[in-house]
Design a protein around this motif. Structure first.
Motif, PDB file in Angstrom:
ATOM      1  N   SER A 297       0.724  -1.144   0.019  1.00  0.00           N
ATOM      2  CA  SER A 297       0.015   0.010  -0.142  1.00  0.00           C
ATOM      3  C   SER A 297       0.854   1.297   0.211  1.00  0.00           C
ATOM      4  CB  SER A 297      -1.028  -0.056   1.071  1.00  0.00           C
ATOM      5  OG  SER A 297      -0.155  -0.138   2.488  1.00  0.00           O
ATOM      6  N   GLY A 298       0.167   2.501  -0.395  1.00  0.00           N
ATOM      7  CA  GLY A 298       0.962   3.778  -0.385  1.00  0.00           C
ATOM      8  C   GLY A 298       2.042   3.921  -1.257  1.00  0.00           C
ATOM      9  N   LYS A 299       2.873   4.782  -1.176  1.00  0.00           N
ATOM     10  CA  LYS A 299       3.892   5.245  -2.030  1.00  0.00           C
ATOM     11  C   LYS A 299       5.095   4.710  -1.668  1.00  0.00           C
ATOM     12  CE  LYS A 299       5.671   9.582  -3.995  1.00  0.00           C
ATOM     13  NZ  LYS A 299       5.481  10.974  -4.335  1.00  0.00           N
ATOM     14  N   PRO A 300       6.085   4.205  -2.628  1.00  0.00           N
ATOM     15  CA  PRO A 300       7.216   3.564  -2.254  1.00  0.00           C
ATOM     16  C   PRO A 300       8.398   4.762  -2.073  1.00  0.00           C
ATOM     17  CG  PRO A 300       6.459   2.871  -4.462  1.00  0.00           C
ATOM     18  CD  PRO A 300       5.448   3.813  -3.887  1.00  0.00           C
ATOM     19  N   ALA A 301       9.083   4.346  -1.040  1.00  0.00           N
ATOM     20  CA  ALA A 301      10.267   5.201  -1.039  1.00  0.00           C
ATOM     21  C   ALA A 301      11.451   4.662  -1.717  1.00  0.00           C
ATOM     22  CB  ALA A 301      10.791   5.356   0.385  1.00  0.00           C
ATOM     23  N   ALA A 302      12.563   5.599  -2.165  1.00  0.00           N
ATOM     24  CA  ALA A 302      13.559   5.025  -2.803  1.00  0.00           C
ATOM     25  C   ALA A 302      14.806   5.752  -2.412  1.00  0.00           C
ATOM     26  CB  ALA A 302      13.559   5.151  -4.329  1.00  0.00           C
ATOM     27  N   VAL A 303      15.894   5.184  -2.532  1.00  0.00           N
ATOM     28  CA  VAL A 303      17.372   5.529  -2.625  1.00  0.00           C
ATOM     29  C   VAL A 303      18.171   5.203  -3.610  1.00  0.00           C
ATOM     30  CG1 VAL A 303      17.638   6.219  -0.108  1.00  0.00           C
ATOM     31  CG2 VAL A 303      18.276   3.673  -0.878  1.00  0.00           C
ATOM     32  N   VAL A 304      19.186   5.940  -4.378  1.00  0.00           N
ATOM     33  CA  VAL A 304      19.977   5.441  -5.364  1.00  0.00           C
ATOM     34  C   VAL A 304      21.348   5.772  -5.022  1.00  0.00           C
ATOM     35  CG1 VAL A 304      20.286   5.823  -7.826  1.00  0.00           C
ATOM     36  CG2 VAL A 304      18.059   6.477  -7.095  1.00  0.00           C
ATOM     37  N   ASP A 305      22.227   4.711  -5.139  1.00  0.00           N
ATOM     38  CA  ASP A 305      23.356   4.966  -4.567  1.00  0.00           C
ATOM     39  C   ASP A 305      24.243   5.574  -5.495  1.00  0.00           C
ATOM     40  OD1 ASP A 305      24.428   2.977  -6.256  1.00  0.00           O
ATOM     41  OD2 ASP A 305      24.807   1.494  -4.491  1.00  0.00           O
ATOM     42  N   SER A 306      25.743   5.990  -5.385  1.00  0.00           N
ATOM     43  CA  SER A 306      26.319   6.494  -6.482  1.00  0.00           C
ATOM     44  C   SER A 306      26.773   5.646  -7.387  1.00  0.00           C
ATOM     45  CB  SER A 306      27.785   6.925  -5.637  1.00  0.00           C
ATOM     46  OG  SER A 306      27.567   7.781  -5.073  1.00  0.00           O
ATOM     47  N   LYS A 307      26.520   4.547  -7.470  1.00  0.00           N
ATOM     48  CA  LYS A 307      26.648   3.330  -8.599  1.00  0.00           C
ATOM     49  C   LYS A 307      25.373   3.154  -9.383  1.00  0.00           C
ATOM     50  CE  LYS A 307      30.677   0.800  -7.111  1.00  0.00           C
ATOM     51  NZ  LYS A 307      31.463  -0.493  -6.759  1.00  0.00           N
ATOM     52  N   GLN A 308      24.488   3.802  -9.124  1.00  0.00           N
ATOM     53  CA  GLN A 308      23.079   4.159  -9.700  1.00  0.00           C
ATOM     54  C   GLN A 308      22.342   2.701  -9.554  1.00  0.00           C
ATOM     55  OE1 GLN A 308      24.364   4.748 -13.971  1.00  0.00           O
ATOM     56  NE2 GLN A 308      23.978   7.013 -13.469  1.00  0.00           N
ATOM     57  N   ARG A 309      22.411   2.158  -8.428  1.00  0.00           N
ATOM     58  CA  ARG A 309      21.633   0.889  -8.115  1.00  0.00           C
ATOM     59  C   ARG A 309      20.549   1.584  -7.082  1.00  0.00           C
ATOM     60  NH1 ARG A 309      26.601  -2.263  -5.160  1.00  0.00           N
ATOM     61  NH2 ARG A 309      27.061  -0.449  -4.522  1.00  0.00           N
ATOM     62  N   ILE A 310      19.419   1.014  -7.364  1.00  0.00           N
ATOM     63  CA  ILE A 310      18.197   1.426  -6.821  1.00  0.00           C
ATOM     64  C   ILE A 310      17.926   0.437  -5.746  1.00  0.00           C
ATOM     65  CG2 ILE A 310      15.813   2.086  -7.113  1.00  0.00           C
ATOM     66  CD1 ILE A 310      16.715   2.571 -10.046  1.00  0.00           C
ATOM     67  N   THR A 311      17.370   1.132  -4.602  1.00  0.00           N
ATOM     68  CA  THR A 311      16.778   0.345  -3.501  1.00  0.00           C
ATOM     69  C   THR A 311      15.573   0.873  -3.338  1.00  0.00           C
ATOM     70  OG1 THR A 311      18.919  -0.401  -2.500  1.00  0.00           O
ATOM     71  CG2 THR A 311      16.780  -0.444  -1.193  1.00  0.00           C
ATOM     72  N   LEU A 312      14.323   0.082  -3.195  1.00  0.00           N
ATOM     73  CA  LEU A 312      12.759   0.363  -3.030  1.00  0.00           C
ATOM     74  C   LEU A 312      12.282   0.096  -1.479  1.00  0.00           C
ATOM     75  CD1 LEU A 312      11.177  -0.092  -6.416  1.00  0.00           C
ATOM     76  CD2 LEU A 312      11.932   1.885  -5.519  1.00  0.00           C
ATOM     77  N   TYR A 313      11.475   0.731  -1.032  1.00  0.00           N
ATOM     78  CA  TYR A 313      10.876   0.333   0.203  1.00  0.00           C
ATOM     79  C   TYR A 313       9.451   0.760   0.140  1.00  0.00           C
ATOM     80  CZ  TYR A 313      15.615   0.368   1.828  1.00  0.00           C
ATOM     81  OH  TYR A 313      17.146   0.220   1.920  1.00  0.00           O
ATOM     82  N   ALA A 314       8.595  -0.185   0.616  1.00  0.00           N
ATOM     83  CA  ALA A 314       7.317   0.001   0.786  1.00  0.00           C
ATOM     84  C   ALA A 314       6.393  -0.667   1.842  1.00  0.00           C
ATOM     85  CB  ALA A 314       6.658  -0.512  -0.622  1.00  0.00           C
ATOM     86  N   ARG A 315       5.387  -0.078   2.044  1.00  0.00           N
ATOM     87  CA  ARG A 315       4.783  -0.735   3.127  1.00  0.00           C
ATOM     88  C   ARG A 315       3.591  -2.075   2.609  1.00  0.00           C
ATOM     89  NH1 ARG A 315      -0.267   2.036   5.237  1.00  0.00           N
ATOM     90  NH2 ARG A 315       0.373   3.748   3.533  1.00  0.00           N
ATOM     91  N   ARG A 316       3.716  -3.133   3.546  1.00  0.00           N
ATOM     92  CA  ARG A 316       3.076  -4.356   3.250  1.00  0.00           C
ATOM     93  C   ARG A 316       2.384  -4.990   4.436  1.00  0.00           C
ATOM     94  NH1 ARG A 316       5.147 -10.196   0.714  1.00  0.00           N
ATOM     95  NH2 ARG A 316       3.179 -10.792  -0.264  1.00  0.00           N
TER      96      ARG A 316
END
Length: 530
Positions: free
Chosen positions: A341-360
């Motif tokens: 549910s809701g809107k994901p959060a994200a960070v992108v590291d300096s090597k352009q790798r993406i990590t997502l976080y979301a509520r479940r």
């Protein structure tokens, strides 16, 4: 607390572009910030065996260059019986084909060499060449030797003048991906790589706000001068139908893209130049119907924009550009089993790798890419002792490149967790408040020395608390500013003129309220209706 400034350039609507693209303006491949520690210069180690198989670090450099400059022919190997010594015979040399007599090729070559041999912000000379393990470079009748770096470029009198390609020879650690470019942990990504909620952050000190108003259209207003009054609201879309909060993404050269949900699809509009008009709003990608959550946009692999949102089946879907600056591809479902549910959060590291976080199901889950442009790994619950999460998370880089998460629970308190070290597991969730009454997604700022401030809504007012030292406990929670209007939306906190923090949030009656510090690090002043 420090810098980041916010802006809106021109806010005139015009039909000038077909995709909501704001590709980052980078003069060379995106460079991780690894911190001050760096490799020594490569010493000379000429070919003394023969294994003409291209080594992974050499292939990796070819791929870095192609991702940035488009595909160019490259040669790696040479037959063992092809006379003379050459690192090509060991698969640790690269000939990258560029013609010095072609102005476009020459510009690429100049850009590549400037990137490789520049001094980084920590004072490390020839930083990227060292991190990639480059032993020497030959181009246009000149040679640069890492083992004679202080001599700079020297004349090259070999039989091949290298006017139709750049030659790179690599140390064995560079050829085998054992240098820091491939092995070190980045300090963290740039906050500008992830979209802000309703605010554009740019390189000068003007502040801009974007919102969906009650008429169902996207509107914006901005300061004409840093710290000055705001211009009138301007309508940036027509036809209505928009919902939720606007995701705002900025390129390195201050062009802005906006993304918002409309009739179950994510639409976007962007500027083709800084301060220019916005394009017509267009649906992003194909097969994107059925979205029920607000979008999160990020800069990912090779500067390509990716967008993530919740779909009607309770899963997270995503779409990305097929090429940097190009069209978006098909939407893909990134989770299974529903319950999100809701809107994901994200960070992108300096090597352009993406990590997502979301509520479940009242717990925060996360998944990340093992390599830039790769698929997301398995989704897993974040941290132990999870409270019953009641709001979307926000993710930020904290000290030392560690990711920190903040959210609120069903009892109305703010919780936080962070990694014990970069890339490691998260600590157990910690309660940061004890009075209840807090609601919605927090807004978080991190200053230059890694201290964190958190802002969240409570009983119609924005409260905040901050760390006095890096990694320390949070101080008392206090109401931000005076004469607050009744706040109905989650806050967005940004760095304004002179390092003063500004906070914006929706109020009752289709309005936005704002407040800022009177002086950097000081108390907040009086709220204003914007």
């Amino acid at each position: 607390m420090r810098r980041f400034v916010v802006v809106l350039l021109a806010l005139t609507l015009a039909v000038i572009y077909t995709e909501a693209d704001v590709s980052p303006a980078r003069a060379a491949p995106a460079t991780p910030d690894f911190g001050p520690s760096i490799d020594a210069y490569a010493s000379y180690d000429g070919q003394d065996t023969c294994d003409p198989t291209a080594k992974p670090g050499v292939i990796g450099v070819r791929d870095l260059l192609n991702d940035e400059y488009g595909s160019h022919t490259a040669y790696f190997t040479r037959a063992c019986d092809d006379g003379g010594k050459s690192e090509h015979k060991e698969g640790r040399a690269l000939d990258y084909m560029l013609n010095v007599n072609d102005s476009a090729d020459r510009a690429v070559a100049n850009d590549v060499l400037a990137w490789l041999l520049a001094t980084d912000r920590y004072g490390n000379t020839h930083a990227i060449a060292r991190r990639l393990g480059i032993m020497y470079i030959i181009w246009n009748r000149q040679i640069w030797n890492a083992y004679q770096a202080s001599s700079g470029w020297q004349p090259y009198a070999g039989s091949n003048p290298h006017t139709d390609h750049i030659h790179f020879s690599f140390s064995w650690p560079g050829a085998l991906k054992q240098t820091t470019w491939w092995t070190a942990t980045p300090v963290g990504g740039s906050p500008e790589d992830v979209s802000q909620d309703g605010v554009a952050i740019t390189t000068d000190a003007r502040i801009a706000l974007y919102t969906v108003r009650l008429d169902g259209d996207v509107w914006g207003r901005s300061q004409s001068t840093p710290g000055g009054v705001f211009n009138d609201w301007q309508r940036l879309s027509t036809g209505g139908g928009f919902q939720g909060r606007v995701a705002v993404l900025r390129s390195d050269d201050n062009r802005i893209a906006l993304y918002a949900r409309r009739n179950g699809t994510i639409y976007g509009a962007s500027q083709t130049q800084a301060g220019g008009s916005f394009s017509e709003w267009k649906p992003m990608g194909t097969g994107g119907a059925g979205v029920v959550g607000d979008p999160r946009a990020v800069y990912g692999y090779a500067g390509r924009i990716a967008i993530y949102a919740l779909n009607g089946n309770g899963n997270i879907s995503g779409v990305s550009q097929l090429t940097r600056g190009g069209a978006f591809g098909p939407w893909q479902v990134l989770t299974s089993g529903g319950g999100y549910s809701g809107k994901p959060a994200a960070v992108v590291d300096s090597k352009q790798r993406i990590t997502l976080y979301a509520r479940r199901n009242s717990t925060i889950y996360g998944a990340s890419q093992a390599q830039a442009g790769g698929s997301l790994g398995n989704w897993y619950a974040i941290a132990g002792d999870s409270p019953v999460i009641d709001s979307d998370p926000i993710a930020v880089w904290s000290s030392g490149g560690r990711i920190a998460l903040y959210t609120t629970n069903n009892a109305g308190d703010v919780y936080g967790t962070n990694q014990t070290s970069p890339g490691s597991a998260f600590r157990p969730w910690q309660r940061l408040t004890d009075t209840g009454g807090y609601a919605g997604k927090p807004s978080v700022l991190v200053n230059d020395d890694g201290r964190i401030a958190v802002y969240v809504r409570r009983d119609g007012t924005i409260y905040g608390a901050s760390q006095a030292q890096v990694g320390g406990s949070f101080g008392d929670w206090n109401a931000m500013g005076t004469d607050s209007p009744p706040i109905t939306g989650d806050p967005a906190a940004v760095w304004g003129i002179g390092g003063r923090i500004a906070i914006y949030a929706a109020t009752s009656g289709d309005s936005i309220g704002g407040v800022n510090q009177v002086i950097a690090g000081g108390a907040f002043g009086q709220w204003m209706i914007l």
